[in-house]
Design a protein around this motif. Structure first.
Motif, short mmCIF file in Angstrom:
data_model
loop_
_atom_site.label_atom_id
_atom_site.label_comp_id
_atom_site.label_asym_id
_atom_site.label_seq_id
_atom_site.Cartn_x
_atom_site.Cartn_y
_atom_site.Cartn_z
N PRO A 241 -3.05 -8.63 7.10
CA PRO A 241 -1.96 -8.17 6.23
C PRO A 241 -1.80 -6.65 6.28
N TYR A 242 -0.61 -6.20 5.89
CA TYR A 242 -0.35 -4.77 5.88
C TYR A 242 -1.09 -4.10 4.73
N LEU A 243 -1.06 -2.78 4.67
CA LEU A 243 -1.79 -2.02 3.66
C LEU A 243 -1.17 -2.20 2.27
N PHE A 244 0.14 -2.18 2.23
CA PHE A 244 0.77 -2.31 0.90
C PHE A 244 0.53 -3.70 0.32
N GLU A 245 0.40 -4.72 1.24
CA GLU A 245 0.09 -6.05 0.74
C GLU A 245 -1.34 -6.10 0.20
N GLN A 246 -2.23 -5.39 0.88
CA GLN A 246 -3.61 -5.37 0.41
C GLN A 246 -3.72 -4.66 -0.94
N VAL A 247 -2.91 -3.62 -1.17
CA VAL A 247 -2.98 -2.85 -2.42
C VAL A 247 -2.44 -3.68 -3.59
#
Length: 249
Positions: A241-247
């Motif tokens: 997953p992308y970073l914003f999804e992880q955040v």
């Protein structure tokens, strides 16, 4: 006191030596006696003409010097005048007619008859020689008769025999060399075949081929593994997953 005594002794000794000495030899007494008067008189008589300058004999002298260059030129002129050109001798062709004489012809005929008789009795080799002799006798009449002795015939036969023997020996040597080469080749082949059969180890060529095959297999397996790992990495990257999804999670 000792020094004074020494000086006195020296003086006394010098006086004694002076008194006992003798005068030197007079050099005037040692001179050679002069020559006798007769010798000097004969010398003057013999050599007296040298002192007298008024000689009676006076030779005649030619004061004029000849002209050598002019004389040489005159000599050359006379030589050219007397010189006569002579033609060189030229040889003329001639024929030696001794073979045309009757006595020589008779001798040649007798020799040919004798040779024919001998040729009938001799072997093949002698027959060939007799043919050569008749060929020599059948030459033109202007040529000189040729006589071949028994020594020359024996020499020729010996030379021919030695040449034949040499050729036979050369042939035998060549045949033996060929046979020897063939035997060596056959022996080499048999030794190699038996050595291969008895030797449990493989040859270097076979081992090299197997090693090359094994290396090729290892390389292909490693390339396959590398491609598989690369595909797995690409899948992981895609599914991550992308970073914003992880955040947000």
């Amino acid at each position: 006191e000792a020094e004074l005594l020494r000086e006195i002794r020296i003086q006394m000794r010098a006086k004694d030596l002076l008194e006992s000495s003798v005068a030197p030899i007079d050099p005037d007494n040692c001179r050679r006696e002069p020559r006798s008067r007769t010798a000097s008189r004969t010398k003057q008589e013999r050599l007296g003409f040298l002192q007298d300058k008024s000689f009676s004999f006076k030779p005649r002298i030619n004061p004029t010097v000849p002209d050598f260059e002019g004389l040489y030129r005159a000599f050359q002129r006379d030589a050219i005048r007397r010189c006569e050109t002579k033609e060189a001798t030229r040889t003329k062709p001639f024929k030696l007619r001794t073979s045309n004489l009757r006595c020589r012809q008779r001798q040649a005929n007798e020799r040919t008859q004798v040779r024919h008789r001998r040729g009938a009795q001799l072997s093949k080799v002698s027959m060939q020689k007799s043919h050569s002799l008749t060929g020599l006798s059948s030459l033109s009449s202007n040529t000189l008769p040729v006589h071949i002795t028994d020594a020359t015939r024996k020499r020729e036969s010996a030379i021919r025999y030695s040449q034949d023997n040499k050729k036979e020996r050369d042939k035998e040597g060549n045949n033996w060399l060929e046979k020897h080469k063939k035997k060596c080749q056959a022996l080499h082949k048999s030794v190699n075949s038996r050595a291969k059969a008895l030797d449990p180890h493989r040859s270097l060529k076979e081992a090299q081929k197997e090693k090359a095959k094994q290396n090729w297999r290892n390389i292909t397996e490693r390339t396959k593994e590398y491609r598989k790992e690369l595909e797995e990495m690409q899948l992981r990257v895609k599914n991550r997953p992308y970073l914003f999804e992880q955040v947000t999670k």
